[in-house]
Motif scaffolding. Structure first.
Motif, PDB file in Angstrom:
ATOM      1  N   TYR A 192       0.853  -1.195   0.000  1.00  0.00           N
ATOM      2  CA  TYR A 192       0.000   0.000   0.000  1.00  0.00           C
ATOM      3  C   TYR A 192       0.883   1.238   0.000  1.00  0.00           C
ATOM      4  O   TYR A 192       2.076   1.157  -0.243  1.00  0.00           O
ATOM      5  CB  TYR A 192      -0.989  -0.017   1.176  1.00  0.00           C
ATOM      6  CG  TYR A 192      -0.444   0.355   2.540  1.00  0.00           C
ATOM      7  CD1 TYR A 192      -0.766   1.583   3.121  1.00  0.00           C
ATOM      8  CD2 TYR A 192       0.357  -0.525   3.270  1.00  0.00           C
ATOM      9  CE1 TYR A 192      -0.292   1.927   4.379  1.00  0.00           C
ATOM     10  CE2 TYR A 192       0.821  -0.191   4.526  1.00  0.00           C
ATOM     11  CZ  TYR A 192       0.500   1.035   5.086  1.00  0.00           C
ATOM     12  OH  TYR A 192       0.968   1.370   6.321  1.00  0.00           O
ATOM     13  N   SER A 252       0.965   1.517  -4.112  1.00  0.00           N
ATOM     14  CA  SER A 252      -0.292   1.462  -4.863  1.00  0.00           C
ATOM     15  C   SER A 252      -0.154   2.039  -6.266  1.00  0.00           C
ATOM     16  O   SER A 252      -0.969   1.738  -7.145  1.00  0.00           O
ATOM     17  CB  SER A 252      -1.417   2.165  -4.090  1.00  0.00           C
ATOM     18  OG  SER A 252      -1.166   3.536  -3.907  1.00  0.00           O
ATOM     19  N   LEU A 255       0.786  -1.078  -8.102  1.00  0.00           N
ATOM     20  CA  LEU A 255      -0.356  -1.992  -8.141  1.00  0.00           C
ATOM     21  C   LEU A 255      -1.373  -1.566  -9.195  1.00  0.00           C
ATOM     22  O   LEU A 255      -1.806  -2.374 -10.022  1.00  0.00           O
ATOM     23  CB  LEU A 255      -1.039  -2.038  -6.771  1.00  0.00           C
ATOM     24  CG  LEU A 255      -0.190  -2.453  -5.571  1.00  0.00           C
ATOM     25  CD1 LEU A 255      -1.011  -2.374  -4.290  1.00  0.00           C
ATOM     26  CD2 LEU A 255       0.385  -3.842  -5.759  1.00  0.00           C
ATOM     27  N   LEU A 256      -1.757  -0.300  -9.154  1.00  0.00           N
ATOM     28  CA  LEU A 256      -2.767   0.181 -10.102  1.00  0.00           C
ATOM     29  C   LEU A 256      -2.241   0.138 -11.527  1.00  0.00           C
ATOM     30  O   LEU A 256      -2.962  -0.249 -12.460  1.00  0.00           O
ATOM     31  CB  LEU A 256      -3.202   1.596  -9.729  1.00  0.00           C
ATOM     32  CG  LEU A 256      -4.367   2.172 -10.548  1.00  0.00           C
ATOM     33  CD1 LEU A 256      -5.608   1.301 -10.450  1.00  0.00           C
ATOM     34  CD2 LEU A 256      -4.676   3.607 -10.113  1.00  0.00           C
ATOM     35  N   HIS A 302      -4.042  -4.599  -2.643  1.00  0.00           N
ATOM     36  CA  HIS A 302      -3.782  -3.441  -1.783  1.00  0.00           C
ATOM     37  C   HIS A 302      -4.064  -3.849  -0.341  1.00  0.00           C
ATOM     38  O   HIS A 302      -5.206  -4.117   0.037  1.00  0.00           O
ATOM     39  CB  HIS A 302      -4.686  -2.278  -2.195  1.00  0.00           C
ATOM     40  CG  HIS A 302      -4.415  -1.001  -1.462  1.00  0.00           C
ATOM     41  ND1 HIS A 302      -4.876  -0.756  -0.199  1.00  0.00           N
ATOM     42  CD2 HIS A 302      -3.712   0.107  -1.834  1.00  0.00           C
ATOM     43  CE1 HIS A 302      -4.488   0.455   0.193  1.00  0.00           C
ATOM     44  NE2 HIS A 302      -3.782   0.986  -0.780  1.00  0.00           N
ATOM     45  N   GLY A 339      -6.244   3.034  -4.442  1.00  0.00           N
ATOM     46  CA  GLY A 339      -4.952   3.130  -3.794  1.00  0.00           C
ATOM     47  C   GLY A 339      -4.828   4.426  -3.024  1.00  0.00           C
ATOM     48  O   GLY A 339      -5.825   5.085  -2.703  1.00  0.00           O
ATOM     49  N   CYS A 340      -3.608   4.804  -2.734  1.00  0.00           N
ATOM     50  CA  CYS A 340      -3.318   6.051  -2.015  1.00  0.00           C
ATOM     51  C   CYS A 340      -3.466   7.219  -2.984  1.00  0.00           C
ATOM     52  O   CYS A 340      -2.683   7.355  -3.935  1.00  0.00           O
ATOM     53  CB  CYS A 340      -1.906   6.001  -1.439  1.00  0.00           C
ATOM     54  SG  CYS A 340      -1.418   7.481  -0.548  1.00  0.00           S
ATOM     55  N   CYS A 397      -8.760   0.916   5.508  1.00  0.00           N
ATOM     56  CA  CYS A 397      -7.893   0.985   4.325  1.00  0.00           C
ATOM     57  C   CYS A 397      -6.857   2.079   4.541  1.00  0.00           C
ATOM     58  O   CYS A 397      -7.221   3.219   4.838  1.00  0.00           O
ATOM     59  CB  CYS A 397      -8.726   1.272   3.080  1.00  0.00           C
ATOM     60  SG  CYS A 397      -7.764   1.448   1.558  1.00  0.00           S
ATOM     61  N   ASN A 429      -7.476  -5.060  -6.718  1.00  0.00           N
ATOM     62  CA  ASN A 429      -7.721  -4.296  -7.943  1.00  0.00           C
ATOM     63  C   ASN A 429      -8.168  -5.242  -9.042  1.00  0.00           C
ATOM     64  O   ASN A 429      -7.454  -6.182  -9.391  1.00  0.00           O
ATOM     65  CB  ASN A 429      -6.459  -3.560  -8.383  1.00  0.00           C
ATOM     66  CG  ASN A 429      -6.131  -2.384  -7.504  1.00  0.00           C
ATOM     67  OD1 ASN A 429      -7.003  -1.622  -7.110  1.00  0.00           O
ATOM     68  ND2 ASN A 429      -4.844  -2.221  -7.188  1.00  0.00           N
TER      69      ASN A 429
END
Length: 337
Positions: A109, A113, A116-117, A129, A207-208, A306, A317
């Motif tokens: 995270y 993120s 990840l995204l 996440h 995400g963040c 979260c 995701n």
């Protein structure tokens, strides 16, 4: 179509630092996390970038990307879990050949993120996440955090249910170690922008927001192409957590993402708890939430599990989710379809 990796028994965790590495005086945290996970039956492979940190990054963008790619290519490694987040992961994206990544979970995270995204949007492969490696160093894990392994072991075509925490951590107490790392002292209460009971469903992305907002307008934040190639005709649930943004900066960011088309097909938004929710000239976080919900005509749930105020539900995701909340409690049903 979304591709879902799957964990296996006796798996090997690859630890790499695509954002920040760990300063020498904190290396014990990595070693402790490694020992805890090894005792639970995992194998651990730690990359060079984990042990270094200078000028707000673990290493050069190219070295970080190369180590990440090598671990993704390594047949002996089953999942990648960075030690924690950081600041400048975005630098390494241009050095990754996303179309040649093997199918395996990446979990983390904060600044992670961004990666990840980008992976999910570029490839259609699901990413996770949730917790980072450092937060797995406890003698035990709280019920919400510990779900990461169950979630990532879910077979394609099946579903997994997670429920909101009973308590959350208001502040870190590093001089008072807890068996489960976190000090869960405050009552969890999921809130909404309208009625106390909300239900939303759609594909999860998020995400963040501090960092993923910078993907808008780049090849790594192409929501339209992802939508048309992988989830056409479906709706999207966005989940965000705010690490450092003021209420006005959060508002600017949400408007920017709206202008960039990220909220087309959006059926709802989730916001994690945040420690920086201070009003600016009387403009509160609740004002921000109310305005974006009104503009998009969607339900909104906030103060969920979260982000940087733990514990955290593991959000996937690309997964199809049904989110429900009533009387301050919530649940997340994710279907790997």
């Amino acid at each position: 179509m979304i591709t879902y990796p799957r964990l296996k028994e006796g798996l090997t965790i690859g630890v790499t630092a695509p954002s920040s590495g760990v300063e020498a005086e904190l290396h014990d945290l990595v070693n402790l996390a490694g020992r805890r996970l090894t005792a639970k039956g995992f194998h651990i492979v730690i990359g060079e970038t984990v042990w270094t940190q200078e000028k707000a990054k673990s290493s050069s963008a190219k070295k970080r990307a190369d180590e990440f790619t090598n671990m993704m290519d390594n047949e002996e490694i089953d999942i990648l879990i960075p030690p924690w987040g950081g600041e400048l992961l975005i630098e390494m994206l241009e050095h990754i050949n996303f179309q040649h990544l093997q199918d395996k979970w990446v979990l983390g995270y904060s600044d992670i993120s961004v990666l990840l995204l980008a992976i999910t949007l570029k490839t259609g492969m699901a990413t996770a996440h949730g917790t980072n490696l450092i937060d797995l160093r406890g003698e035990s894990s709280d019920p919400v955090t510990s779900m990461w392994q169950t979630v990532l072991s879910t077979p394609k075509g099946e579903a997994v249910l997670q429920k909101s925490s009973l308590k959350y951590q208001k502040e870190w107490q590093h001089n008072n170690p807890s068996p489960c790392v976190f000090h869960l002292t405050e009552d969890t209460l999921w809130k909404t922008n309208g009625t106390s009971q909300v239900r939303m469903q759609g594909r999860l992305l998020g995400g963040c927001i501090d960092v993923i907002r910078h993907l808008a307008g780049t090849p790594y934040g192409d929501i339209s192409s992802f939508y048309n190639q992988h989830i056409k005709g479906e709706s999207i649930i966005w989940y965000f957590e705010n690490c450092e943004l003021s209420t006005t900066d959060l508002r600017r960011s949400l408007v920017q993402l709206k202008y960039a088309g990220w909220f087309e097909h959006c059926s709802g938004i989730l916001f994690g708890r945040s420690a920086v929710n201070h009003p600016v000239d009387g403009y509160t976080l609740e004002d921000v939430y109310a305005e974006i919900a009104e503009e998009l005509q969607i339900p909104l749930i906030y103060d969920i599990d979260c982000g940087h105020v733990p514990p955290q539900i593991t959000f996937i995701n690309g997964a199809y989710a049904v989110i429900e909340t009533s009387d301050g409690k919530g649940q997340v049903l994710q279907q790997f379809i």
